[in-house]
Motif scaffolding. Structure first.
Motif, PDB file in Angstrom:
ATOM      1  N   ALA A   1       5.409  72.390  37.924  1.00 19.37           N
ATOM      2  CA  ALA A   1       4.734  72.677  36.656  1.00 19.37           C
ATOM      3  C   ALA A   1       4.442  74.169  36.528  1.00 19.37           C
ATOM      4  N   ALA A   2       4.014  74.785  37.624  1.00 17.61           N
ATOM      5  CA  ALA A   2       3.745  76.230  37.603  1.00 17.61           C
ATOM      6  C   ALA A   2       5.035  76.985  37.313  1.00 17.61           C
ATOM      7  N   LEU A   3       6.121  76.503  37.869  1.00 19.32           N
ATOM      8  CA  LEU A   3       7.413  77.147  37.660  1.00 19.32           C
ATOM      9  C   LEU A   3       7.804  77.091  36.184  1.00 19.32           C
ATOM     10  N   GLU A   4       7.544  75.948  35.587  1.00 18.27           N
ATOM     11  CA  GLU A   4       7.886  75.819  34.166  1.00 18.27           C
ATOM     12  C   GLU A   4       7.036  76.779  33.328  1.00 18.27           C
ATOM     13  N   ARG A   5       5.732  76.812  33.625  1.00 17.46           N
ATOM     14  CA  ARG A   5       4.843  77.720  32.890  1.00 17.46           C
ATOM     15  C   ARG A   5       5.260  79.174  33.039  1.00 17.46           C
ATOM     16  N   ALA A   6       5.839  79.514  34.207  1.00 14.68           N
ATOM     17  CA  ALA A   6       6.173  80.919  34.477  1.00 14.68           C
ATOM     18  C   ALA A   6       7.313  81.410  33.586  1.00 14.68           C
ATOM     19  N   ASP A   7       8.149  80.484  33.145  1.00 13.54           N
ATOM     20  CA  ASP A   7       9.232  80.822  32.223  1.00 13.54           C
ATOM     21  C   ASP A   7      10.092  81.988  32.742  1.00 13.54           C
ATOM     22  N   LEU A   8      10.670  81.763  33.900  1.00  7.67           N
ATOM     23  CA  LEU A   8      11.473  82.810  34.554  1.00  7.67           C
ATOM     24  C   LEU A   8      12.914  82.755  34.060  1.00  7.67           C
ATOM     25  N   PRO A   9      13.715  83.779  34.371  1.00  9.76           N
ATOM     26  CA  PRO A   9      15.143  83.715  34.038  1.00  9.76           C
ATOM     27  C   PRO A   9      15.748  82.430  34.620  1.00  9.76           C
ATOM     28  N   PRO A  10      16.674  81.794  33.889  1.00  8.48           N
ATOM     29  CA  PRO A  10      17.171  80.470  34.288  1.00  8.48           C
ATOM     30  C   PRO A  10      17.702  80.405  35.726  1.00  8.48           C
ATOM     31  N   HIS A  11      18.415  81.435  36.185  1.00 11.67           N
ATOM     32  CA  HIS A  11      18.979  81.311  37.541  1.00 11.67           C
ATOM     33  C   HIS A  11      17.879  81.372  38.599  1.00 11.67           C
ATOM     34  N   VAL A  12      16.757  82.043  38.300  1.00 11.69           N
ATOM     35  CA  VAL A  12      15.637  82.071  39.248  1.00 11.69           C
ATOM     36  C   VAL A  12      14.947  80.707  39.259  1.00 11.69           C
ATOM     37  N   THR A  13      14.721  80.164  38.071  1.00 13.09           N
ATOM     38  CA  THR A  13      14.111  78.835  37.981  1.00 13.09           C
ATOM     39  C   THR A  13      14.959  77.817  38.742  1.00 13.09           C
ATOM     40  N   GLU A  14      16.274  77.917  38.568  1.00 11.46           N
ATOM     41  CA  GLU A  14      17.156  76.977  39.265  1.00 11.46           C
ATOM     42  C   GLU A  14      17.019  77.122  40.786  1.00 11.46           C
ATOM     43  N   THR A  15      17.029  78.365  41.238  1.00 10.94           N
ATOM     44  CA  THR A  15      16.905  78.607  42.682  1.00 10.94           C
ATOM     45  C   THR A  15      15.576  78.090  43.215  1.00 10.94           C
ATOM     46  N   LEU A  16      14.493  78.419  42.519  1.00  9.13           N
ATOM     47  CA  LEU A  16      13.177  78.021  43.021  1.00  9.13           C
ATOM     48  C   LEU A  16      12.991  76.507  42.948  1.00  9.13           C
ATOM     49  N   THR A  17      13.607  75.879  41.957  1.00 11.28           N
ATOM     50  CA  THR A  17      13.556  74.416  41.892  1.00 11.28           C
ATOM     51  C   THR A  17      14.234  73.819  43.125  1.00 11.28           C
ATOM     52  N   ARG A  18      15.387  74.383  43.486  1.00 12.29           N
ATOM     53  CA  ARG A  18      16.066  73.944  44.707  1.00 12.29           C
ATOM     54  C   ARG A  18      15.175  74.140  45.933  1.00 12.29           C
ATOM     55  N   VAL A  19      14.480  75.279  45.975  1.00 17.06           N
ATOM     56  CA  VAL A  19      13.585  75.540  47.104  1.00 17.06           C
ATOM     57  C   VAL A  19      12.503  74.462  47.167  1.00 17.06           C
ATOM     58  N   VAL A  20      11.951  74.117  46.008  1.00 12.83           N
ATOM     59  CA  VAL A  20      10.900  73.090  45.982  1.00 12.83           C
ATOM     60  C   VAL A  20      11.418  71.788  46.591  1.00 12.83           C
ATOM     61  N   TRP A  21      12.580  71.364  46.180  1.00 17.67           N
ATOM     62  CA  TRP A  21      13.104  70.087  46.684  1.00 17.67           C
ATOM     63  C   TRP A  21      13.467  70.194  48.160  1.00 17.67           C
ATOM     64  N   MET A  22      14.059  71.323  48.527  1.00 15.97           N
ATOM     65  CA  MET A  22      14.399  71.514  49.943  1.00 15.97           C
ATOM     66  C   MET A  22      13.134  71.477  50.804  1.00 15.97           C
ATOM     67  N   ALA A  23      12.106  72.208  50.364  1.00 13.03           N
ATOM     68  CA  ALA A  23      10.904  72.354  51.192  1.00 13.03           C
ATOM     69  C   ALA A  23      10.144  71.041  51.329  1.00 13.03           C
ATOM     70  N   THR A  24      10.210  70.230  50.293  1.00 12.80           N
ATOM     71  CA  THR A  24       9.370  69.028  50.306  1.00 12.80           C
ATOM     72  C   THR A  24      10.125  67.773  50.739  1.00 12.80           C
ATOM     73  N   GLU A  25      11.435  67.762  50.567  1.00  9.70           N
ATOM     74  CA  GLU A  25      12.208  66.548  50.877  1.00  9.70           C
ATOM     75  C   GLU A  25      13.139  66.733  52.071  1.00  9.70           C
ATOM     76  N   ARG A  26      13.059  67.859  52.720  1.00 12.80           N
ATOM     77  CA  ARG A  26      14.024  68.144  53.792  1.00 12.80           C
ATOM     78  C   ARG A  26      13.838  67.219  54.993  1.00 12.80           C
ATOM     79  N   HIS A  27      14.889  67.203  55.826  1.00 13.84           N
ATOM     80  CA  HIS A  27      14.850  66.414  57.062  1.00 13.84           C
ATOM     81  C   HIS A  27      14.850  67.313  58.298  1.00 13.84           C
ATOM     82  N   GLY A  28      14.944  68.615  58.080  1.00 12.12           N
ATOM     83  CA  GLY A  28      15.005  69.516  59.243  1.00 12.12           C
ATOM     84  C   GLY A  28      14.520  70.882  58.867  1.00 12.12           C
TER      85      GLY A  28
END
Lengths: 361, 361
Positions: free
Chosen positions: B334-361
């Motif tokens: 939600a904070a990421l959406e509010r920040a309204d960053l350039p699309p490729h940054v939002t995409e990268t950080l969204t990936r980071v969110v999923w990696m950090a929270t759903e990772r197995h290693g």
């Protein structure tokens, strides 16, 4: 005795020690203000006790002396901060060194890891975890001092050109110290008669780090000439070696009340000092057997330390090291004369030579 | 999986990982060139193995993402060096952390102190000194990486203004990490149901250090606005907490083949995780007795680890932590959406969110 080097009649250097202490005290207080909570108190208590007990402040003094050698007047915000950064860096090195060697005392009190373990127990910590905690907390405290040393340096307000002169020297100094410590660690416990190898360790961990680089830093800060840097090296390397050789003698023959450290630690750890290498070279078969049995035994008691000491004397090793110190002291004094520095700098550095080579603590 | 975050279709970020690896490799090689001798080889072997095995390079990625978030294009010498400095700093932190915890494995191989002890024995070192040597050498190697991290940073070629923006953040980040590690150490071995205290440790040692500061550094480097820094904090703190909570779960329930670390270390050490605090809160008398008997026992075997795991499940603590992760993940998104960053940054950080929270290693 340790501080006699600062008790100089030279007006430009006399107040500098107090100023450096004030810079350090302000810095530590500011860090404490911004620390996250009361849990950090043991770290600050320990660092203050170690920092403001009987330190020689040798590296800061040499830095300021280098600055004066290059003709800079009085002191400045920059030189005081750079000098103070050297003291924080030295405290980092001592704390980690004591963890690695499991030394129990430093500057007349407990070493950082012992002090922190004691504070942990006093606060109700588990006895079974005290040693692990103390060691971990001291590793972190050393890390903190290394970080702070850098923070102190970046707050020195150096301009772009001064930074370009100073920072590469700082980088070299820090890496050299770590390499020296590593060579020291690697050779510890390996009984060897290799005097050259032992001197090489002394050159890295002491001569360059403790004497040459602090002088170079002061000179670089004042934009001194390359030739002056060379003079500083010619002075520093023999002096630094002599300083380490004296340290080795004090570790075995010194008075704990004056050194602030228990006697015989180097023997218990099996440090590959020049003193030990010479003794092994000169030893009879029986003496060599005694040395290889006792040196490096961590549980060695006073009586056995005494037997090792007797061998170090009887083989003539102690006297040979004294002679090596004298040779290097004279070489340093000759280099100092050739350098033809301003009189108050020559006077200060001459005092440093005598303090470093003839000290009792 | 660990590197999936870099496998992005975003053209501006894809090549950056390779560039950072190249910067790191060049730097380590240059250091090796100027090292004083072959004795240093074990240090370089160890650091290369750790640095170029399966690291996520999460902090460098976040630094570059912050730089892009502030509208800076592509990459630059400066941002690559600052990002690489973060990776060296992280390696310092891991090496010292493993010494403090006496962890045996890291990134799928032995931890630094274990690897160095093994190399020492292989080279003919004494068995009785191997542990002391390994620990000492790893402390020094960590010190070296901290010094190198700083050297990398000062070689980034920052102008005076960029330095004034960047260095205070670096200073804060480093001190915060040490404080976080200290809070962690202090709470270890103290069985506690204090969730707030455990979250505070996570905030210092992970949320600020691993997520917030790297983003801030990238933004500051690109001279981004204060409001952007605030957006980064709003995103980083919940994400960083979630990252640590996932780490805690992986430490107990993870697959060693994917985490690169043995399972159950946190239990053996008695780490005061949120997971454990919740379990104690919810536990029956019998379960609480079991936890206080087993947690913190360094010699705990697989079967007992299994019993602790069962309690962590049965009390609902594992599920509660999963819920806390989800809440924080959603807050970060939600904070990421509010920040309204350039699309490729939002995409990268969204990936980071999923990696950090759903990772197995």
């Amino acid at each position: 005795m340790a501080n006699a080097v600062w008790d100089t009649t030279v007006p430009t250097l006399t107040p500098v020690r107090d100023e450096i202490d004030a810079v350090l005290a302000d810095f530590v207080s500011a860090q404490e203000q911004s620390a996250p909570g009361a849990e950090m108190a043991p770290l600050f208590t320990t660092v203050r006790r170690l920092l403001f007990s009987n330190g020689k402040r040798l590296r800061p003094l040499l830095c300021v002396a280098g600055w004066h050698a290059a003709g800079a007047p009085g002191d400045s915000h920059a030189v005081l901060r750079v000098a103070a950064a050297l003291e924080l860096f030295q405290m980092f090195a001592l704390i980690h060194d004591d963890v690695m060697d499991d030394s129990e005392a430093r500057r007349g009190g407990p070493s950082a890891h012992r002090a922190l373990a004691a504070a942990y127990l006093k606060a109700g910590g588990q006895r079974s975890r005290a040693e692990t905690y103390g060691r971990g907390a001291a590793i972190l405290l050393g890390d903190l001092l290394l970080v702070w040393s850098d923070e102190m340096l970046s707050g020195a307000g150096l301009g772009t050109r001064a930074r370009a002169r100073v920072l590469p020297l700082v980088d070299s100094m820090r890496t050299e110290l770590v390499y020296g410590q590593y060579l020291d660690l690697l050779s510890t416990g390996r009984i060897s008669q290799d005097v050259k190898a032992a001197l090489r360790v002394a050159r890295y961990k002491t001569a360059k780090y403790t004497v040459e680089r602090p002088l170079h830093l002061g000179v670089a800060l004042a934009d001194g000439a390359a030739q002056l840097q060379q003079h500083c090296s010619d002075f520093a390397i023999p002096l630094g070696e002599a300083f380490q050789l004296r340290d080795d003698l004090l570790g075995v023959f010194g008075d704990p009340a004056q050194t602030g450290k228990p006697v015989g630690d180097d023997i218990r750890e099996g440090k590959a000092t020049v003193l030990l290498a010479l003794a092994i070279q000169n030893a009879s078969k029986a003496e060599r057997r005694l040395l290889s049995t006792l040196v490096g035994d961590p549980n060695l008691k006073g009586e056995d330390i005494g037997r090792v000491r007797t061998v170090l004397e009887a083989t003539g090793a102690r006297q040979q090291v004294e002679t090596m110190i004298t040779t290097r002291r004279d070489a340093a004094l000759a280099a100092l004369e050739r350098a033809d520095l301003p009189p108050h700098v020559t006077e200060t550095l001459t005092r440093v030579v005598w303090m470093a080579t003839e000290r009792h603590g």
